[in-house]
Design a protein around this motif. Structure first.
Motif, PDB file in Angstrom:
ATOM      1  N   LEU A 158      -0.876  -6.231  54.007  1.00 46.67           N
ATOM      2  CA  LEU A 158       0.274  -5.985  54.880  1.00 46.67           C
ATOM      3  C   LEU A 158       1.233  -7.170  54.896  1.00 46.67           C
ATOM      4  O   LEU A 158       2.439  -7.002  55.036  1.00 46.67           O
ATOM      5  CB  LEU A 158      -0.181  -5.679  56.309  1.00 46.67           C
ATOM      6  CG  LEU A 158      -0.780  -4.312  56.568  1.00 46.67           C
ATOM      7  CD1 LEU A 158      -1.350  -4.240  57.981  1.00 46.67           C
ATOM      8  CD2 LEU A 158       0.236  -3.205  56.341  1.00 46.67           C
ATOM      9  N   ASP A 159       0.672  -8.372  54.746  1.00 53.05           N
ATOM     10  CA  ASP A 159       1.469  -9.597  54.812  1.00 53.05           C
ATOM     11  C   ASP A 159       1.886 -10.133  53.441  1.00 53.05           C
ATOM     12  O   ASP A 159       2.455 -11.215  53.359  1.00 53.05           O
ATOM     13  CB  ASP A 159       0.668 -10.686  55.549  1.00 53.05           C
ATOM     14  CG  ASP A 159       0.410 -10.325  57.003  1.00 53.05           C
ATOM     15  OD1 ASP A 159       1.216  -9.569  57.585  1.00 53.05           O
ATOM     16  OD2 ASP A 159      -0.611 -10.785  57.553  1.00 53.05           O
ATOM     17  N   THR A 160       1.574  -9.397  52.369  1.00 52.42           N
ATOM     18  CA  THR A 160       1.857  -9.876  51.014  1.00 52.42           C
ATOM     19  C   THR A 160       3.027  -9.101  50.406  1.00 52.42           C
ATOM     20  O   THR A 160       2.955  -7.881  50.267  1.00 52.42           O
ATOM     21  CB  THR A 160       0.619  -9.694  50.111  1.00 52.42           C
ATOM     22  OG1 THR A 160      -0.483 -10.414  50.680  1.00 52.42           O
ATOM     23  CG2 THR A 160       0.878 -10.193  48.701  1.00 52.42           C
TER      24      THR A 160
ATOM     25  N   ILE B 228      -5.958  -8.142  46.095  1.00 57.13           N
ATOM     26  CA  ILE B 228      -5.849  -8.705  47.437  1.00 57.13           C
ATOM     27  C   ILE B 228      -7.096  -8.260  48.189  1.00 57.13           C
ATOM     28  O   ILE B 228      -7.462  -7.078  48.142  1.00 57.13           O
ATOM     29  CB  ILE B 228      -4.564  -8.195  48.139  1.00 57.13           C
ATOM     30  CG1 ILE B 228      -3.333  -8.569  47.299  1.00 57.13           C
ATOM     31  CG2 ILE B 228      -4.467  -8.742  49.553  1.00 57.13           C
ATOM     32  CD1 ILE B 228      -2.061  -7.852  47.704  1.00 57.13           C
ATOM     33  N   ASP B 229      -7.728  -9.174  48.910  1.00 56.15           N
ATOM     34  CA  ASP B 229      -9.062  -8.869  49.432  1.00 56.15           C
ATOM     35  C   ASP B 229      -9.128  -8.150  50.773  1.00 56.15           C
ATOM     36  O   ASP B 229     -10.225  -7.871  51.251  1.00 56.15           O
ATOM     37  CB  ASP B 229      -9.940 -10.113  49.448  1.00 56.15           C
ATOM     38  CG  ASP B 229      -9.475 -11.179  50.424  1.00 56.15           C
ATOM     39  OD1 ASP B 229      -8.482 -10.958  51.143  1.00 56.15           O
ATOM     40  OD2 ASP B 229     -10.120 -12.248  50.451  1.00 56.15           O
ATOM     41  N   SER B 230      -7.989  -7.806  51.384  1.00 52.93           N
ATOM     42  CA  SER B 230      -8.084  -7.067  52.645  1.00 52.93           C
ATOM     43  C   SER B 230      -6.784  -6.314  52.956  1.00 52.93           C
ATOM     44  O   SER B 230      -5.716  -6.669  52.464  1.00 52.93           O
ATOM     45  CB  SER B 230      -8.407  -8.008  53.809  1.00 52.93           C
ATOM     46  OG  SER B 230      -7.285  -8.800  54.142  1.00 52.93           O
ATOM     47  N   PHE B 231      -6.926  -5.297  53.777  1.00 52.26           N
ATOM     48  CA  PHE B 231      -5.790  -4.519  54.261  1.00 52.26           C
ATOM     49  C   PHE B 231      -4.807  -5.436  54.986  1.00 52.26           C
ATOM     50  O   PHE B 231      -3.609  -5.391  54.735  1.00 52.26           O
ATOM     51  CB  PHE B 231      -6.324  -3.423  55.205  1.00 52.26           C
ATOM     52  CG  PHE B 231      -5.275  -2.603  55.904  1.00 52.26           C
ATOM     53  CD1 PHE B 231      -4.617  -1.584  55.243  1.00 52.26           C
ATOM     54  CD2 PHE B 231      -4.978  -2.836  57.236  1.00 52.26           C
ATOM     55  CE1 PHE B 231      -3.657  -0.810  55.891  1.00 52.26           C
ATOM     56  CE2 PHE B 231      -4.025  -2.066  57.894  1.00 52.26           C
ATOM     57  CZ  PHE B 231      -3.363  -1.050  57.217  1.00 52.26           C
ATOM     58  N   LYS B 232      -5.322  -6.286  55.859  1.00 56.52           N
ATOM     59  CA  LYS B 232      -4.454  -7.190  56.624  1.00 56.52           C
ATOM     60  C   LYS B 232      -3.656  -8.113  55.718  1.00 56.52           C
ATOM     61  O   LYS B 232      -2.452  -8.275  55.895  1.00 56.52           O
ATOM     62  CB  LYS B 232      -5.291  -7.999  57.616  1.00 56.52           C
ATOM     63  CG  LYS B 232      -4.513  -9.109  58.296  1.00 56.52           C
ATOM     64  CD  LYS B 232      -4.572  -9.037  59.781  1.00 56.52           C
ATOM     65  CE  LYS B 232      -3.845 -10.131  60.493  1.00 56.52           C
ATOM     66  NZ  LYS B 232      -2.481 -10.358  60.139  1.00 56.52           N
TER      67      LYS B 232
ATOM     68  N   ILE C  61     -10.541   2.245  47.342  1.00 61.26           N
ATOM     69  CA  ILE C  61      -9.206   1.899  47.801  1.00 61.26           C
ATOM     70  C   ILE C  61      -9.037   0.406  47.536  1.00 61.26           C
ATOM     71  O   ILE C  61      -9.920  -0.395  47.869  1.00 61.26           O
ATOM     72  CB  ILE C  61      -9.007   2.265  49.287  1.00 61.26           C
ATOM     73  CG1 ILE C  61      -7.582   1.998  49.728  1.00 61.26           C
ATOM     74  CG2 ILE C  61      -9.979   1.549  50.170  1.00 61.26           C
ATOM     75  CD1 ILE C  61      -7.250   2.626  51.073  1.00 61.26           C
ATOM     76  N   TYR C  62      -7.928   0.051  46.894  1.00 62.68           N
ATOM     77  CA  TYR C  62      -7.698  -1.335  46.484  1.00 62.68           C
ATOM     78  C   TYR C  62      -6.291  -1.748  46.858  1.00 62.68           C
ATOM     79  O   TYR C  62      -5.383  -0.921  46.915  1.00 62.68           O
ATOM     80  CB  TYR C  62      -7.925  -1.488  44.974  1.00 62.68           C
ATOM     81  CG  TYR C  62      -9.310  -1.051  44.595  1.00 62.68           C
ATOM     82  CD1 TYR C  62     -10.404  -1.884  44.812  1.00 62.68           C
ATOM     83  CD2 TYR C  62      -9.549   0.214  44.066  1.00 62.68           C
ATOM     84  CE1 TYR C  62     -11.694  -1.470  44.520  1.00 62.68           C
ATOM     85  CE2 TYR C  62     -10.836   0.641  43.766  1.00 62.68           C
ATOM     86  CZ  TYR C  62     -11.905  -0.207  43.992  1.00 62.68           C
ATOM     87  OH  TYR C  62     -13.177   0.206  43.708  1.00 62.68           O
ATOM     88  N   PHE C  63      -6.140  -3.015  47.111  1.00 60.57           N
ATOM     89  CA  PHE C  63      -4.844  -3.592  47.438  1.00 60.57           C
ATOM     90  C   PHE C  63      -4.510  -4.581  46.324  1.00 60.57           C
ATOM     91  O   PHE C  63      -5.305  -5.478  46.024  1.00 60.57           O
ATOM     92  CB  PHE C  63      -4.891  -4.274  48.812  1.00 60.57           C
ATOM     93  CG  PHE C  63      -5.374  -3.332  49.892  1.00 60.57           C
ATOM     94  CD1 PHE C  63      -4.527  -2.337  50.376  1.00 60.57           C
ATOM     95  CD2 PHE C  63      -6.663  -3.398  50.381  1.00 60.57           C
ATOM     96  CE1 PHE C  63      -4.962  -1.449  51.354  1.00 60.57           C
ATOM     97  CE2 PHE C  63      -7.112  -2.521  51.360  1.00 60.57           C
ATOM     98  CZ  PHE C  63      -6.257  -1.537  51.837  1.00 60.57           C
TER      99      PHE C  63
END
Length: 151
Positions: free
Chosen positions: A44-46, A37-41, A99-101
Motif C-alpha cells: 500500500l505504501d510502495t 514486496i513482503d506484505s499488503f501494508k 496472492i503476491y505484491f
C-alpha cells in the motif's frame, strides 16, 4: 534443475511472499528477485506496487491491479482469490493459489501459465473471467464496494 546451495550447503528456499514461478523464471534468466514486496501494508505504501493473483501453482494468472486502486481489505482480497480459484481451478481444492505484491510498470508482462498476465494502469483480468462477464464485479470488490463475487 539443480537448485543453488547457500554457504551452509543447504538448498535455497523460495520466500513465501515470492511467486515460485516468477522467482524461478527470474533465477533461470539471471534476473534479480527484487520486485517482490513482503506484505499488503508495505505494498500500500510502495509506489508502482501491484497485487497479483494466481492459481494452479502459477499455471494461470488471475489478475493484476495497481495497489493505488485497491480500496478493500487484505481479507477481502484473499476472499476474492478464493472465489476466482474456485471458478478456475476448483479441482485443486484451494491448493496452488497465491496472492503476491510486486513492483511493476504498465506494459510489463507477468510470467505464468495460460498466457501469463499483463500489467496495466488499471485492473487486468484473465480472459476466462472476461468471458464469464466478471470484470465489473471483480472491479467492485477491489474498489471496496462489494465484499465478494456473487455470480
Amino acid at each position: 534443475m539443480e537448485r543453488k546451495k547457500d554457504e551452509n550447503n543447504e538448498m535455497a528456499v523460495i520466500p513465501e511472499h515470492h511467486s515460485p514461478v516468477r522467482h524461478i523464471l527470474n533465477e533461470a534468466n539471471g534476473q534479480p528477485n527484487n520486485q517482490f514486496i513482503d506484505s499488503f501494508k508495505k505494498a500500500l505504501d510502495t509506489p508502482d506496487a501491484y497485487v497479483i493473483m494466481e492459481g494452479d501453482y502459477g499455471g494461470q494468472i488471475y489478475l493484476s491491479c495497481p495497489m493505488k486502486l485497491v480500496n478493500c481489505s487484505e481479507e477481502t482480497l484473499h476472499t476474492l482469490l478464493k472465489d476466482l480459484d474456485t471458478i478456475a481451478w476448483g479441482c485443486n481444492e484451494g491448493e496452488g493459489r497465491g496472492i503476491y505484491f510486486e513492483k511493476h510498470f504498465p506494459g510489463d508482462g507477468i510470467g505464468g501459465g495460460m498466457g501469463g498476465g499483463d500489467v496495466e494502469e488499471g485492473l487486468w483480468i484473465h480472459n476466462e473471467f472476461i468471458d464469464l462477464q466478471l470484470y465489473d464485479e471483480i472491479h467492485e470488490v477491489i474498489s471496496g464496494n462489494k465484499e465478494r463475487l456473487t455470480k
